[in-house]
Structures are given as structure tokens and as C-alpha cells.
Design a protein around this motif. Structure first.
Motif, PDB file in Angstrom:
ATOM      1  N   ASN B 155       0.824  -1.205   0.000  1.00  0.00           N
ATOM      2  CA  ASN B 155       0.000   0.000   0.000  1.00  0.00           C
ATOM      3  C   ASN B 155       0.857   1.253   0.000  1.00  0.00           C
ATOM      4  O   ASN B 155       0.476   2.259  -0.601  1.00  0.00           O
ATOM      5  N   THR B 156       2.011   1.208   0.676  1.00  0.00           N
ATOM      6  CA  THR B 156       2.904   2.362   0.650  1.00  0.00           C
ATOM      7  C   THR B 156       3.427   2.577  -0.768  1.00  0.00           C
ATOM      8  O   THR B 156       3.429   3.707  -1.272  1.00  0.00           O
ATOM      9  N   SER B 162       1.265   6.700  -6.758  1.00  0.00           N
ATOM     10  CA  SER B 162       0.148   7.498  -7.252  1.00  0.00           C
ATOM     11  C   SER B 162       0.233   8.957  -6.793  1.00  0.00           C
ATOM     12  O   SER B 162      -0.729   9.690  -6.880  1.00  0.00           O
ATOM     13  N   THR B 163       1.416   9.369  -6.298  1.00  0.00           N
ATOM     14  CA  THR B 163       1.599  10.791  -5.997  1.00  0.00           C
ATOM     15  C   THR B 163       1.482  11.577  -7.299  1.00  0.00           C
ATOM     16  O   THR B 163       2.122  11.239  -8.291  1.00  0.00           O
ATOM     17  N   VAL B 186       5.799  13.313  -0.966  1.00  0.00           N
ATOM     18  CA  VAL B 186       5.501  11.900  -1.228  1.00  0.00           C
ATOM     19  C   VAL B 186       4.848  11.237  -0.017  1.00  0.00           C
ATOM     20  O   VAL B 186       3.812  10.580  -0.137  1.00  0.00           O
ATOM     21  N   ILE B 187       5.425  11.448   1.165  1.00  0.00           N
ATOM     22  CA  ILE B 187       4.879  10.772   2.352  1.00  0.00           C
ATOM     23  C   ILE B 187       3.470  11.280   2.690  1.00  0.00           C
ATOM     24  O   ILE B 187       2.551  10.474   2.858  1.00  0.00           O
ATOM     25  N   PRO B 188       3.274  12.611   2.771  1.00  0.00           N
ATOM     26  CA  PRO B 188       1.897  13.025   3.065  1.00  0.00           C
ATOM     27  C   PRO B 188       0.901  12.558   2.013  1.00  0.00           C
ATOM     28  O   PRO B 188      -0.225  12.170   2.347  1.00  0.00           O
ATOM     29  N   SER B 189       1.322  12.564   0.769  1.00  0.00           N
ATOM     30  CA  SER B 189       0.411  12.150  -0.289  1.00  0.00           C
ATOM     31  C   SER B 189       0.098  10.657  -0.168  1.00  0.00           C
ATOM     32  O   SER B 189      -1.010  10.213  -0.478  1.00  0.00           O
ATOM     33  N   PHE B 263      -6.630  11.942  11.519  1.00  0.00           N
ATOM     34  CA  PHE B 263      -5.334  12.436  11.056  1.00  0.00           C
ATOM     35  C   PHE B 263      -5.276  12.710   9.562  1.00  0.00           C
ATOM     36  O   PHE B 263      -4.348  13.335   9.090  1.00  0.00           O
ATOM     37  N   VAL B 264      -6.214  12.213   8.788  1.00  0.00           N
ATOM     38  CA  VAL B 264      -6.191  12.454   7.347  1.00  0.00           C
ATOM     39  C   VAL B 264      -7.460  13.205   6.996  1.00  0.00           C
ATOM     40  O   VAL B 264      -8.359  12.693   6.372  1.00  0.00           O
TER      41      VAL B 264
END
Lengths: 252, 268, 374
Positions: B155-156, B162-163, B186-189, B263-264
Motif C-alpha cells: 500500500n505504501t 500514485s503521488t 511523497v509521504i503526506p500524499s 489524522f487524514v
């Protein structure tokens, strides 16, 4: 500061020539519109100037410095806004300074200044999904300005907006631009928009893109969209562009 | 009443649950009275919902009978959860960086992809013998790790890949360099995807821990409890344990969904 | 894409650090858990070979199992005997021969068959007790039998194993009553099921479970020629027994020496046999009706005739016709363990809850005032 020079710039994508020996300049503090049939490489030119792509031949200079790699002195405003959806309005505007490691209290000052400038006070903590198209592009413009660029690159920034919002945003953009007075290279489809905004309009030829004709819009601001002088400019630009649009259709 | 109003949904849910309990009860009673039985099943040995409820309340807490100390369901749940959390932390700490590396860098992707592709197709249960024979301790935690790490990695990777490339362009023109692009874009996306991976992983990890506890014998844990109760012929306690396993899995899923909401905030 | 290798190195180092930290924290949480109050001994279910191996790797501090596993572990040097089951309870009953009540009900000459099964046991025990003596002409044969049945590869272990077991054929109803009482004390019966059973007390239950008539017949026909007492029509019996259990050697001896055939009983292996433990034999064998006659520990019989029984059908009802052995289980521990107390907080392997080894271990711990979790 903010003088852009393109010298014999060409761009080849896998043997397909998008831009051919392009030469033009944007003077310090000047507002230049790039106008041309679709597919003539307008967006390619912006990406080359921003350093997101590298030219196959030729050179680009900003204030005499040759552009190699990503040009961090350009502010890029995208057609589809390209806002960071996980960042609020304020956080989006703070992105550039934050990436450069600016301390937190200064970040706040900068973002507040540009929030005020683009008229988004009260929306600081909204996420992009809660904003209208016009407001999103205000954030896009503020984000570009907040990074303190020498040159503003705008890729059909109002293309996705409805006609009324578009007119409003054009006025807003000029207001902001006159306030900050940074050189601007603005890509558009719309002759009317170009005549309303630009000091100079560069009409490009159909693929491969080259400079076909340059118009100096010597009208004082604020301009009246329907003035006879504006109409004259529109007519001559349309004529020049019309031939290229026919050619572009023939190429396709 | 609209078919999707919360009240109606709740009503349907409750009716469905009650119907299930009634059906369960009826099947057992019919089988016990030789009226109807599903072939090849000893349905009459299945405890009724009521018997299960009494067994559950009776077995909740630790009891002592002479020298014998039988842990309560609460202790077994705690032990199993602790293992899932331990395995999950390691899986998260390993899985997210690996996923980011593989998703973002073609080189790392080319190095790790063949390994990941083969290992991820080995079900966590297939690792149990290895865990028994190779590991001196922590076998069940290892199984949880195996079960959780691949959903998180995959999933990561998906999230990173898909960023939106325009966002990366935007970040570049705003002056972000390589590592800043990873941490700020990249990480937040990818975060919603990472959390989705964590949620799927927890589901797999929870199933894996129960299976692992049944085979890798530790003195405490829900998988161990239901097997033990089966060995003693205490089927009501066994079924009560099974239900607890289901409820805990459900609660974990809901908790992650709430965590995601908290958180999202930016995704609908 | 640009790759910053120093960055990757740094990041991976950090990741490693976090992993170590996580494992450490997890470890602390775990050890904190086991340190509260007086630590109970943790019984952990495992198969016999697994128990021997794990004692060797130090994964468990000890195990209680039936022979030949204790002798195997001792011969390999993995551990030493701490307590023989005779030290826990002298001459305690262990395995017995039981029949399926529903089989007996539906079989016309069941009583005749059971009488001959008891006779087989009596003959085997007498044979073994003589052959145990190393001077006996049958000694070699007996050792071979126990190696076959116990899955053993060396004679020393086989010899050691049979000497730890007391082979018997008589029932001991008072001692079996004691077993029932202890199982009650230890809270192993399902209280609801116990009430359904209708037994007044342990002695009532023991007397309904165990019958001496078959052993009595066997004693009366002790020296008869087997062919003379053979059944008129040979029958086939589905027999259940436990895997590699030296306790049940008398059954194997009678089978291997062809005595069962001589009396007209054709032995076939019951579905699922040999069973992993007595609890399995009761639930998967007797209760399912796939075992007609079988040998297993008396505690699983006592427990599952109550807990696993459907009293409207009495499907797990069995009767005990003869003893099989006394004693024969050993608590084997790692070499650094010198008392039961030393096992506190440690893992000890056993065949599973409800087995005789389970009950014996609880009894041993009870004497020392220790707690056992299972």
C-alpha cells in the motif's frame, strides 16, 4: 531583476520537435503573454524555463545566469492549481519558504502577508477541497509569490474557471502584479486575456513552436476590455493567430 | 423513512444480528432434538448463544483451582493484542521505508521487487514451521510481522507511485530538494494509502496471531485459549473465545478508520 | 532519479535503531508481565518429539511426558529426571483399556470380545514382566517391540523406558476415585455437564465407569490355550491408541505376537489412530464412534465422559475394563533446574490439558504450593 533570455532554444521529445530555435526576451518587470495554437509547445517553454525539462539545444538565462536543473527563482502557477491537498491554505503558501528552512515565526509573517494580498483572510485554515476554483488559484498565486521569485510562470492559470471568475481573477492578478512587480510569462489561449493583461504578446507558430510575431500592447492600465484600441489589437492578433490555427489543424 | 437513514440502518443491523442468534439457537436445538441436522456436523455439540454468553462471562477473568491457574479471556486478549502491537510496530517501521524506497526509487524498486513479489505470496501460516524451528522466542510476533509487513509495503508503494507528478513539479519549483520532496510531498500524499495498508495489515496480523498461537504454543493468548478449551471439551468457552476474536478484530478495524478520520482530514 | 547514498545509509541506520528500540520496549513489557507476584509455571502443549527437541534447544525448562520421551531426552543428555510420576503418587493408575458404550450396545457378543481383550492384557503383562529381566530369553524380542512401538532407534532408551513403567491389568477403583476427586478440585469439569451427568460423587462415578467382570474372567482363564477360548466367529475391532506411548506396549505385544488373531479378534487401526493424546482419542475417536475399543489415560476418560458428552445421546460414554499400566510418566528438566520451584515463570511442555500428565503435574505443584498456568 528578472530578465529572461531564450537563445535558440529547441526541445525534442523522442525525435518529435516541439520547440524550434526559439528566441525571445522578457524584460525586467515586464508582463509577457505567450499565445499560440494548441500543441505549439507553450507549456514546454514554461517547463524549460522552470528547469523541469532541459532544452535539447540552445540556452536560457535568468538575469544572466544560465538555467541548469530546477530553477528555484521562478514561481510556477499551474492550470489545475497543483495545491497540496493535505496542507491548509496557510500551509500551502508556506511550502516554499519552509522547504528552504525558514524559521517558523518568519513563515507566519510571510504567509499572512500573501494571504492578505490575494484576499484569502478568513480562509487560512481551509483545506483546498473546501475552496472554489478561483480561491484555489489565489492560493496558487500566493504560493508562487511567497517564494520570492524573480519571474512568475503561469500556465493558463484561469483556463479552468468560468468566464466571470476569470475576468475577476485577471483584474486581481494585475492588482497583485502591480503591487509586487515581478516579471511574468503567462501562457494563454485567449486573445482577449492576452490583450487585457500583457505588455507584450508573443504569437507562436504551429508545431514546431517558434516566435511568429510580437505585439507591443501600448495601452495604459487599467484597460477597458471593449475599448476601440483594444479591439484593434485583438483583430490584428487574431489574424496572425488564425493562420497558425489553420496550419495546426492541417498538421493534425 | 429513507432506506439509508442512520436509525433505519441501526434497526436493520440489530434485527439481522438477533435473527442470526435465533437461527443459531434454533439449529442447535433442532439438532439436539433429532429434528434436523446438517449432515456431517455434530451441531448438537455447538453451544447455544445463551450457553456461550454464560461461558464468556464465566471465563472473563483469571481463576485458580488449587494449583491450577486458568487465565481469563481478558488476559488472553491482552497477550494476543500485545503480540500484534509488537509485530505491528516492527512491520510498520520496516514496511513504510521499504515501500517508500521501492515506490520512489527505480533502483531500489528493481533490487527489492523480485524478493517482495516472491515472499509476499507465502501466506503467514507458511512461516509457522520456520518460526518454530529457527526462532528461539517470539515466533508468534514474527508471524504477525510477516502478515502485516506486506500489506503495508504494497500500500505504501501504491501510495507513493500514485503521488500526483504535478505536485512533485510544484514542490521542485518551490525549491524543495530530493529529501524534502519525499518528506513534504511523497509521504503526506501516500499517507492515506499507508494507513489503509496498516488497516489491512492489522486484519491479516490478527488472523495470523490466532493461527500462530494455536501452533506455536505459548502459555497465553486467544488462539491458545480456544484450542485449550477444545482440548478440555469446553466448547462453550471455545466459541466464546472465537467471538471475542471476531469482536476484537472488528474493533481494531473501526479504530483505524477513526484514526484515519482524525489524522487524514483532507480526503473525503 | 538522483539517489543520495549517504542519506540512505543514515536513514537505514535510524530505522535499525528504531527496530532495536521497539524490540527492547516490547521485551520490557513482556518481562514486566511475568514478574508480578509468585511466578506460575507455564504449561505449554506440544507433541512428545517437539518437547524433547525444545528441551535440547533450551526453549523450555522441562517437560512432563509419557515414556519413551523422558528416556529419549535423558539418553541424549538434554535433561535429567526431576520427578518420576511414582514420586508424585505411588502406583497411580495411568492408561486403561476402554470400550465404546454404543458399540457394546449394538454388538451381540460384545461381552465375549471384552473378556478376551482383558485376557490379552493379562497375558501381555505377564510376558513383559518376565521379559523385562535382561536374563530372560524373551528380553531381546521385548526390546525390539518397544523400539518399534515407541519409534526408538536405540536399545538403551527402550530398556530405560520399559523399566519406568509398571504394567498392570487390574482396575483400581479407589485410586480412580481419587483421580476423579483431584480433577474436581482442579476445576477441570464443566460444572453444567457434571450436573447433567447425575453422578452423586466421585465414588459413584468411578463405580459406573469401571467394571471388574472381564478381568475376573481373564483371571479364571489365565492359563487356557488361546485357541480353546477363541471366539466362534472372528470379529473385527477398530482399536485406538496413543502415538509412541510405551505405556500401551502390552496391547502392541499381544497384537504383534498374533494373540488377538488366535482368540478370533481381528484388530484394525481406528480412523485417526494413533492419537496425539487422550483428549483427542475421546473426542475424535470414541465420541465420533470410530473407535470400538482403545487404550488411553484414565483422566481423559474421566474428563471427556463428562465434558464432551451429549447427555441426551450419551455419545462419549465409555466403560473401563482393565488397567494398562501404573506410573510411567516423568518430569524431565534442564540440567540447571534442581527443584519444581526453579520452574517458576518458565515454560514446561506437556501433552495437553486434560491428559494424565496435566493432572499429575498439578498434583506435584499442589504439594509444593506452586501455581501452574495452562
Amino acid at each position: 531583476m528578472g530578465r529572461l533570455v531564450l537563445h535558440d532554444v529547441s526541445k525534442n521529445f523522442n525525435g518529435f520537435l516541439a520547440v524550434d530555435r526559439l528566441n525571445f526576451e522578457v524584460a525586467n518587470g515586464e508582463f509577457v503573454c505567450l499565445l499560440g495554437p494548441s500543441g505549439c509547445g507553450k507549456t514546454t517553454i514554461l517547463r524549460l524555463v522552470a528547469g523541469l525539462d532541459t532544452p535539447s539545444a540552445g540556452e536560457i538565462f535568468l538575469d544572466g545566469k544560465k538555467i541548469t536543473g530546477v530553477n528555484k527563482e521562478c514561481g510556477f502557477v499551474f492550470q489545475e492549481y497543483a495545491l497540496f491537498p493535505w496542507r491548509t491554505v496557510r500551509e500551502n503558501i508556506e511550502f516554499g519558504p519552509q522547504a528552504k528552512g525558514m524559521p517558523k515565526d518568519e513563515l507566519g509573517k510571510i504567509s499572512q502577508r500573501y494571504i492578505d494580498l490575494v484576499g484569502l483572510r478568513g480562509f487560512e485554515n481551509h483545506y483546498p477541497r473546501d475552496l472554489s476554483g478561483g480561491m484555489k488559484q489565489r492560493v496558487g498565486i500566493a504560493r508562487a509569490y511567497a517564494n520570492n521569485p524573480k519571474l512568475l510562470l503561469m500556465d493558463e492559470p484561469f483556463g479552468a474557471l468560468d468566464a466571470q471568475t476569470r475576468n475577476l481573477m485577471q483584474g486581481e492578478l494585475l492588482r497583485i502584479w502591480e503591487n509586487e512587480h515581478i516579471s511574468a510569462l503567462f501562457v494563454t489561449h485567449s486573445v482577449e486575456e492576452a490583450v487585457y493583461l500583457a505588455d507584450r504578446v508573443i504569437v507562436m507558430s504551429a508545431r514546431p513552436g517558434t516566435v511568429k510575431e510580437v505585439f507591443n500592447i501600448s495601452l495604459p492600465r487599467p484597460r477597458v476590455r471593449t475599448s476601440p484600441e483594444a479591439n484593434i489589437f485583438r483583430d490584428s492578433i487574431l489574424k496572425s493567430l488564425g493562420a497558425e490555427i489553420t496550419r495546426a489543424a492541417a498538421i493534425k | 423513512m429513507k432506506s439509508n437513514s442512520p436509525g433505519r440502518v441501526l434497526f436493520i443491523n440489530v434485527v439481522s444480528l438477533i435473527s442470526f442468534l435465533i437461527l443459531w439457537h434454533a439449529l442447535v436445538i433442532l439438532a439436539r432434538n433429532d429434528i434436523f441436522n446438517i449432515p456431517f456436523m455434530r451441531l448438537r455439540d455447538v453451544p447455544t448463544p445463551i450457553e456461550t454468553w454464560y461461558a464468556l462471562t464465566g471465563a472473563l477473568f483469571t481463576q485458580t483451582h488449587g494449583p491450577g491457574l486458568t487465565y481469563g479471556i481478558v488476559d488472553h486478549t491482552e497477550a494476543s493484542l500485545l503480540r500484534v502491537i509488537q509485530g505491528g510496530i516492527v512491520a510498520f517501521v520496516v514496511g513504510v521505508p521499504v515501500g517508500i524506497g521501492v515506490g520512489y526509487s527505480k533502483l531500489i524498486g528493481n533490487i527489492l521487487n523480485p524478493i517482495i513479489e516472491i515472499i509476499r505470496n507465502m501466506p503467514p501460516m507458511a512461516w509457522i514451521p520456520l518460526a518454530i524451528f529457527i526462532l528461539v522466542t517470539g515466533g508468534s510476533i514474527f508471524i504477525v510481522f510477516i502478515g502485516m509487513v506486506f500489506p503495508i509495503i504494497l500500500n505504501t508503494i501504491h501510495g507513493v507511485k500514485s503521488t500526483d507528478p504535478r505536485l512533485i513539479d510544484a514542490a521542485k519549483t518551490l525549491g524543495a530538494s530530493g529529501s524534502k520532496i519525499v518528506t513534504m510531498v511523497v509521504i503526506p500524499s501516500a499517507l492515506p494509502s499507508i494507513i489503509a495498508g496498516l488497516r489491512i495489515g492489522l486484519g491479516v496480523g490478527w488472523m495470523a496471531i490466532v493461527a500462530a498461537e494455536m501452533v506455536i504454543r505459548s502459555p497465553i493468548g486467544l488462539g491458545y485459549f480456544i484450542w485449550n478449551m477444545g482440548d478440555l471439551g469446553r466448547y462453550a468457552e471455545m466459541v466464546a473465545g472465537m467471538i471475542v476474536i471476531g469482536v476484537i478484530g472488528y474493533i481494531m478495524n473501526i479504530s483505524i478508520l477513526l484514526l484515519q478520520k482524525r489524522f487524514v482530514k483532507w480526503v473525503d | 532519479m538522483m539517489i543520495d547514498y549517504t542519506k540512505i545509509m543514515k536513514t537505514s541506520f535510524n530505522i535499525l535503531l528504531v527496530i532495536i528500540l521497539a524490540v527492547f520496549v516490547a521485551g520490557c513489557l513482556e518481562s514486566k508481565k511475568t514478574q508480578e507476584s509468585i511466578e506460575p509455571i507455564n504449561l505449554v502443549k506440544m507433541d512428545g518429539q517437539g518437547a524433547v527437541q525444545r528441551l535440547g534447544t533450551g526453549e523450555i525448562a522441562g517437560f512432563i511426558y509419557w515414556e519413551p520421551y523422558p528416556s529419549t531426552a535423558i539418553t541424549k543428555g538434554y535433561g535429567k529426571p526431576l520427578l518420576y510420576s511414582g514420586d508424585i503418587w505411588k502406583e497411580h493408575p495411568c492408561c486403561v483399556i476402554a470400550y465404546n458404550y454404543n458399540w457394546r450396545k449394538n454388538t451381540r457378543n460384545a461381552d465375549d470380545i471384552l473378556k478376551r481383550v482383558a485376557l490379552m492384557q493379562l497375558r501381555s503383562v505377564e510376558y513383559i514382566n518376565k521379559a523385562k529381566n535382561s536374563g530372560s530369553p524373551d528380553h531381546e524380542e521385548l526390546i525390539n517391540f518397544s523400539m518399534e512401538f515407541g519409534g526408538l532407534s536405540d536399545r538403551q532408551t527402550a530398556n530405560m523406558s520399559i523399566n519406568d513403567v509398571e504394567f498392570v491389568y487390574r482396575n483400581d477403583i479407589p485410586k480412580e476415585t481419587t483421580f476423579i476427586e483431584r480433577i474436581q478440585d482442579f476445576g477441570i469439569f464443566d460444572p453444567g455437564k457434571w450436573n447433567q451427568s447425575g453422578y452423586k460423587n466421585a465414588s459413584d462415578y468411578a463405580n459406573s465407569l469401571v467394571t471388574n467382570q472381564y478381568v475376573e474372567w481373564a483371571l479364571a482363564n489365565k492359563d487356557a490355550n488361546l485357541k480353546d477360548v477363541a471366539l466362534k466367529e472372528p470379529v473385527t475391532i477398530r482399536y485406538g491408541y496413543l502415538v509412541n506411548d510405551i505405556h500401551e506396549l502390552p496391547f502392541y505385544v499381544a497384537w504383534r505376537k498374533g494373540w488377538y488373531s488366535d482368540v478370533g479378534i481381528n484388530i484394525t487401526l481406528a480412523e485417526g489412530a494413533p492419537f496425539q493424546n487422550g483428549a483427542f482419542e475421546m473426542q475424535k475417536g470414541f465420541k465420533s464412534g470410530t473407535v470400538d475399543i482403545g487404550s488411553l489415560g484414565i483422566p481423559p476418560v474421566i474428563i471427556h465422559r463428562i465434558n464432551s458428552n451429549d447427555f441426551s445421546k450419551d455419545d462419549a460414554r465409555v466403560g473401563v475394563i482393565a488397567g494398562m499400566n501404573d506410573e510411567g510418566s516423568v518430569i524431565v528438566v534442564a540440567n540447571n533446574i534442581s527443584s519444581l520451584k526453579d520452574l517458576g515463570g518458565k515454560a514446561v511442555g506437556y501433552p495437553g490439558p486434560g491428559t494424565i500428565q496435566h493432572v499429575l503435574f498439578l498434583m506435584a505443584a499442589d504439594k509444593e504450593g506452586l501455581k501452574v498456568s495452562y
